[in-house]
Design a protein around this motif. Structure first.
Motif, PDB file in Angstrom:
ATOM      1  N   GLU A 177       0.779  -1.226   0.120  1.00 39.66           N
ATOM      2  CA  GLU A 177       0.067  -0.121  -0.016  1.00 39.66           C
ATOM      3  C   GLU A 177       0.846   1.250  -0.093  1.00 39.66           C
ATOM      4  OE1 GLU A 177      -3.671  -1.939   2.479  1.00 39.66           O
ATOM      5  OE2 GLU A 177      -2.053  -0.638   3.697  1.00 39.66           O
ATOM      6  N   ARG A 178       1.971   1.209   0.698  1.00 37.72           N
ATOM      7  CA  ARG A 178       2.910   2.166   0.791  1.00 37.72           C
ATOM      8  C   ARG A 178       4.074   2.303  -0.442  1.00 37.72           C
ATOM      9  NH1 ARG A 178       0.042   2.546   5.203  1.00 37.72           N
ATOM     10  NH2 ARG A 178       0.777   4.060   6.620  1.00 37.72           N
ATOM     11  N   ASP A 179       3.563   1.303  -1.224  1.00 37.85           N
ATOM     12  CA  ASP A 179       4.627   1.427  -2.661  1.00 37.85           C
ATOM     13  C   ASP A 179       5.983   1.077  -2.554  1.00 37.85           C
ATOM     14  OD1 ASP A 179       2.553   1.714  -4.821  1.00 37.85           O
ATOM     15  OD2 ASP A 179       2.382   3.628  -3.839  1.00 37.85           O
ATOM     16  N   ILE A 180       6.322   0.409  -1.244  1.00 37.91           N
ATOM     17  CA  ILE A 180       7.704   0.080  -0.863  1.00 37.91           C
ATOM     18  C   ILE A 180       7.908  -1.263  -1.618  1.00 37.91           C
ATOM     19  CG2 ILE A 180       8.947  -0.774   1.043  1.00 37.91           C
ATOM     20  CD1 ILE A 180       7.297   1.037   2.726  1.00 37.91           C
ATOM     21  N   ILE A 181       7.098  -1.934  -1.721  1.00 41.14           N
ATOM     22  CA  ILE A 181       7.119  -3.539  -2.684  1.00 41.14           C
ATOM     23  C   ILE A 181       5.970  -3.366  -3.610  1.00 41.14           C
ATOM     24  CG2 ILE A 181       8.184  -4.549  -0.756  1.00 41.14           C
ATOM     25  CD1 ILE A 181       5.756  -6.196  -0.545  1.00 41.14           C
ATOM     26  N   ALA A 182       6.163  -4.184  -4.717  1.00 47.59           N
ATOM     27  CA  ALA A 182       5.164  -4.528  -5.646  1.00 47.59           C
ATOM     28  C   ALA A 182       4.633  -5.778  -5.574  1.00 47.59           C
ATOM     29  CB  ALA A 182       5.860  -4.103  -7.135  1.00 47.59           C
ATOM     30  N   LYS A 183       3.333  -5.959  -5.675  1.00 48.92           N
ATOM     31  CA  LYS A 183       2.570  -7.361  -5.622  1.00 48.92           C
ATOM     32  C   LYS A 183       2.475  -7.621  -7.213  1.00 48.92           C
ATOM     33  CE  LYS A 183      -1.747  -7.925  -3.880  1.00 48.92           C
ATOM     34  NZ  LYS A 183      -2.559  -8.289  -2.909  1.00 48.92           N
TER      35      LYS A 183
END
Lengths: 137, 137
Positions: B64-70
């Motif tokens: 959600e915080r755009d720290i990783i990508a799903k």
DNA sequence: ATAGATGCAAATTGTTTGCGGAACT
DNA sequence: AGTTCCGCAAACAATTTGCATCTAT
């Protein structure tokens, strides 16, 4: 119009049982991209005796036979559409969930080239665009 | 090298708890695209007290915080990667499951154009190619 | 001190399956 | 008659959540 789902089933030697006819009909009448549950509701409207398990089994069967296509828009459930007469990809409206089909030869070609460059023969691909409607359009 | 996951968490005002540090580290050390369970195993190797629930919660938070990508390669479980330094797409080897990252400006540009033509502003997209390795390459 | 995080186990969700009975060829 | 299919309920797999307890700020 192309061969109906029912016709394509027969072509492929599938038994056309009552439930399958109903599911085929519900699919034919859907010009959106229903998930299993939504389709189940449409099936039930035609024949309330058909079970969800059969819907799943039949969808899987149809998909294996390339009579329908299984899609995935990233919301955790699979969606289905009639095996596309012509290949196309999807643009999903992030605000409404509306799905727009489009077709673009250039992008198809480009994908093939990319795969080739990487040393692969392209067997399949999936492209989904997500976008917000531009005001006044 | 870019800001570590841990640094990016702090930037975004997230509490850096023990479990989160461990999960961030496990992600940083992964240069593949693990699913939740695989990542959980890597996390456990670092600190066996971290639970699977926390791994899921943290992955969701980071995403959600755009720290990783799903990511989703169509096998029914989500996969994760560090928020890409540079955007890229994926080619999946249908025989081995190997995932190759690639980047192609032309295709990015083309996608934007397609969305615009359809009256949309492109907010996101997903492109996966599936291919078979060409012999002798 | 306090809002937010965690572990555990139970709950949800989407989908698949075993089984006895029913239907198509 | 024999194989395949169906409905039902139970089983599964991936992911989420309620709750009582900890922890970073």
């Amino acid at each position: 119009m192309i061969a109906s789902i029912a016709e394509r089933c027969i072509d492929k030697g599938l038994k056309m049982t009552g439930p399958r006819k109903v599911i085929a009909k519900a699919l034919s009448q859907s010009d959106d991209h229903p998930n299993a549950d939504t389709l189940f509701q449409r099936v039930q409207a035609l024949d309330a005796s058909v079970s969800l398990a059969t819907v799943y089994r039949t969808l899987k069967l149809f998909e294996e036979r390339d009579i329908i296509a299984k899609l995935d828009f990233g919301d955790g459930r699979s969606r289905f559409e009639q095996a596309p007469r012509e290949h196309h990809d999807h643009l999903i409206d992030v605000q409404t969930g509306e799905v727009i089909e489009f077709q673009n030869d250039k992008i198809e070609q480009l994908q093939k080239e990319i795969a080739t460059e990487l040393g692969y023969e392209l067997t399949d691909h999936r492209l989904e665009l997500f976008g917000r409607k531009i005001e006044g359009k």
